[in-house]
Design a protein around this motif. Structure first.
Motif, short mmCIF file in Angstrom:
data_model
loop_
_atom_site.label_atom_id
_atom_site.label_comp_id
_atom_site.label_asym_id
_atom_site.label_seq_id
_atom_site.Cartn_x
_atom_site.Cartn_y
_atom_site.Cartn_z
N LEU A 328 0.72 -1.20 -0.03
CA LEU A 328 -0.23 -0.17 -0.04
C LEU A 328 0.84 1.29 0.10
N THR A 329 2.09 1.26 0.73
CA THR A 329 2.78 2.36 0.62
C THR A 329 3.51 2.66 -0.37
N GLU A 330 3.96 1.32 -1.11
CA GLU A 330 4.68 1.76 -2.29
C GLU A 330 3.72 2.23 -3.55
N SER A 331 2.51 1.60 -3.55
CA SER A 331 1.44 2.19 -4.42
C SER A 331 0.94 3.40 -4.17
N SER A 332 0.85 3.96 -3.10
CA SER A 332 0.47 5.29 -2.75
C SER A 332 1.56 6.25 -3.22
N MET A 333 2.84 5.88 -3.19
CA MET A 333 3.72 6.74 -3.51
C MET A 333 4.31 6.89 -5.22
N ALA A 334 3.68 5.57 -5.61
CA ALA A 334 3.76 5.71 -7.20
C ALA A 334 2.62 6.12 -7.71
N ALA A 335 1.60 6.48 -6.94
CA ALA A 335 0.21 6.70 -7.55
C ALA A 335 0.34 8.08 -8.17
N THR A 336 1.42 8.86 -7.81
CA THR A 336 1.38 10.51 -8.01
C THR A 336 2.72 11.04 -8.11
N ASP A 337 2.70 11.99 -8.61
CA ASP A 337 4.00 12.68 -8.93
C ASP A 337 4.22 13.96 -8.11
N LEU A 338 3.42 14.04 -7.05
CA LEU A 338 3.70 15.03 -6.00
C LEU A 338 5.07 14.85 -4.96
N PRO A 339 5.64 15.76 -4.61
CA PRO A 339 6.84 15.78 -3.92
C PRO A 339 6.55 14.67 -2.86
N ARG A 340 7.68 13.94 -2.28
CA ARG A 340 7.51 12.63 -1.33
C ARG A 340 6.64 13.21 -0.19
N PRO A 341 7.38 14.34 0.49
CA PRO A 341 6.68 14.77 1.82
C PRO A 341 5.24 15.11 1.65
N VAL A 342 4.64 15.55 0.58
CA VAL A 342 3.31 16.11 0.45
C VAL A 342 2.52 14.73 0.21
N ALA A 343 2.95 13.82 -0.60
CA ALA A 343 2.27 12.61 -0.85
C ALA A 343 2.21 11.78 0.36
N SER A 344 3.40 11.77 1.29
CA SER A 344 3.26 10.91 2.32
C SER A 344 2.52 11.63 3.46
N SER A 345 2.35 12.66 3.44
CA SER A 345 1.48 13.37 4.66
C SER A 345 -0.09 13.30 4.13
N ALA A 346 -0.27 13.42 3.00
CA ALA A 346 -1.81 13.24 2.60
C ALA A 346 -2.15 11.68 2.79
N TYR A 347 -1.29 10.75 2.11
CA TYR A 347 -1.52 9.45 2.62
C TYR A 347 -1.71 9.00 3.92
N SER A 348 -0.70 9.41 4.76
CA SER A 348 -0.60 8.93 6.00
C SER A 348 -1.69 9.46 6.84
N GLY A 349 -1.92 10.67 6.66
CA GLY A 349 -2.99 11.36 7.47
C GLY A 349 -4.32 10.48 7.40
N LEU A 350 -4.82 10.73 6.26
CA LEU A 350 -6.23 9.58 6.02
C LEU A 350 -6.13 8.19 6.53
N ARG A 351 -4.93 7.54 6.52
CA ARG A 351 -4.75 6.15 6.85
C ARG A 351 -5.00 6.17 8.36
N PHE A 352 -4.05 7.07 9.02
CA PHE A 352 -4.25 7.06 10.57
C PHE A 352 -5.45 7.57 11.19
N LEU A 353 -6.40 8.09 10.39
CA LEU A 353 -7.80 8.41 10.89
C LEU A 353 -8.46 7.15 11.28
N GLY A 354 -8.19 6.16 10.26
CA GLY A 354 -8.87 4.73 10.44
C GLY A 354 -8.35 4.15 11.72
N GLY A 355 -7.16 4.19 12.00
CA GLY A 355 -6.51 3.84 13.50
C GLY A 355 -7.12 4.58 14.65
N ALA A 356 -7.41 5.75 14.39
CA ALA A 356 -7.97 6.47 15.42
C ALA A 356 -9.32 6.13 15.94
#
Length: 419
Positions: A328-356
């Motif tokens: 999932l992490t590999e795929s989310s990073m490969a799914a966009t040409d956004l800068p890595r910090p931005v893509a990581s922030s967006a994906y991780s933020g929504l992902r961790f809401l599920g954990g909360a």
């Protein structure tokens, strides 16, 4: 002539080994070590949940908030972590995040009551958010191979998840406070490692808009992976946050069970995930992983009264989760040409809401409907994830094309080297 040949051979060997996940600069290993210690903080709480409930007279739902406050603040802060790291630079952001974790893990260990621990865990989560998204983007930018770096990062998570419960179980035999204080000591060590090993050039600053992560979620492939990960993470944290209660073990027994869980997670992150994605499409692996985890949670609901069966199912879940986290992490990073910090922030933020969301809902369901209900809730979250996967497949499958192009480039490079 022989000198030139030796140099050429050396260059070829270096090039051919570049794709190996372990062949990384020491700066990458420094961040990976810090990531291991950081993720120990998640599983560390597991073995001491029953002890905290008993000694501080708290219900399982109240103690589940130790996960929720931590993960909710982690998720919210994740959306802005790329803005922070852009202004401070990666190195300074990592050092700040580790300092925050040291302070509030120590405060958690000295807290007088559960509400205080919940509050300190929330602030601990703030530091963790800054660390997680910055660590992933730093590891990728400093690495020799992006996919190999992600494997190393997910392996670090797995090792941290494995060692966290084990450390929690060992220290929890002394006191429920000891694991928190032990984490503070380990995080101080991670702080020193980053300070000494991560080079000054990692302080490079960029102008990242405050709401860049939210804008990034407008990229539909990235949003699609993040939505699937949101519901997947609910199931992940049902296993992690609820299972200590029906197991009925002491702190050491819970610690050993989740050590097996985390060890399985680490091994499949490193070994199984790349082997499967080399043979099958990434989307195929994700769909199979979601379905397999669904089956495990349904079985856990059926055999919740049997501690031996539950131990086996928890470890089986860890094996699946390791593959899923990496792919999932590999795929989310490969799914966009956004800068890595931005893509990581967006994906991780929504992902961790599920954990909360998952721990208090699971605990409330367990209190109202019995010990099997939380696992059925986790299974329901996976049904939603599978439905989203089917609905959004035309967005998700873009990573299959990217993956095939990467494989073709690697094959052409090998042919060129052979020539």
């Amino acid at each position: 002539m022989s000198i030139e040949t030796d140099e050429e051979l050396s260059a070829l060997q270096k090039e051919s080994s570049g794709g190996r996940w372990w062949n990384q600069p020491r700066t990458v290993w420094a961040v990976a070590f810090a990531a291991t210690v950081s993720f120990m903080g998640i599983g560390l709480v597991d073995p001491i949940l029953p002890a905290i409930s008993e000694e501080l007279q708290a219900t399982p739902t109240e103690t589940s908030l130790l996960f929720t406050s931590y993960l909710f603040i982690t998720a919210i802060a994740m959306f802005f972590s790329s803005w922070v790291s852009g202004r401070l630079g990666a190195r300074n952001t990592l050092l700040l995040s580790l300092a925050v974790v040291v302070a509030f893990s120590l405060a958690s260990g000295l807290a007088p009551s559960v509400p205080w621990i919940i509050a300190f865990r929330a602030l601990w989560g703030l530091g963790n958010a800054l660390f997680i998204s910055t660590a992933l983007s730093t590891i990728i930018s400093e690495s020799r191979d992006a996919d190999g770096a992600i494997i190393l990062y997910e392996a670090s998570i797995g090792v941290g998840m494995a060692l966290g419960p084990l450390a929690g179980g060992l220290l929890g035999t002394l006191s429920w406070r000891a694991p928190f204080i032990g984490t503070a000591v380990l995080m101080a060590g991670a702080f020193v490692a980053i300070l000494l090993l991560l080079q000054k050039h990692a302080v490079v600053k960029t102008r990242t808009p405050l709401f860049a992560a939210f804008t990034g979620l407008a990229r539909l492939p990235l949003l699609s992976f993040a939505l699937v990960a949101l519901f997947y993470n609910m199931a992940f944290f049902v296993v992690l946050a609820w299972s200590p209660y029906p197991l009925g073990f002491n702190a050491m027994g819970i610690g050993l069970t989740f050590f097996g869980w985390g060890l399985g997670l680490a091994l499949t992150s490193v070994l199984a995930a790349p082997a499967l994605t080399a043979r099958f499409r990434r989307t195929t692996v994700i769909a199979a992983g979601l379905a397999s985890l669904l089956a495990v949670l349904v079985l856990a609901a059926l055999f919740v009264e049997s501690a031996p069966a539950l131990v086996v199912l928890i470890i089986a879940a860890g094996l699946i989760l390791g593959v899923m986290n990496t792919v999932l992490t590999e795929s989310s990073m490969a799914a966009t040409d956004l800068p890595r910090p931005v893509a990581s922030s967006a994906y991780s933020g929504l992902r961790f809401l599920g954990g909360a969301v998952a721990p208090p809902v699971a605990s409330a369901a367990g209190a109202a409907f019995g010990a099997s209900a939380p696992y059925l809730y986790g299974a329901g979250a996976l049904v939603v994830a599978l439905a989203l996967f089917a609905l959004l497949y035309h967005r998700l499958c873009v990573v299959d094309g990217a993956h095939q192009e990467d494989a073709l480039e690697e094959a052409e490079a090998l042919i060129g080297n052979a020539d």
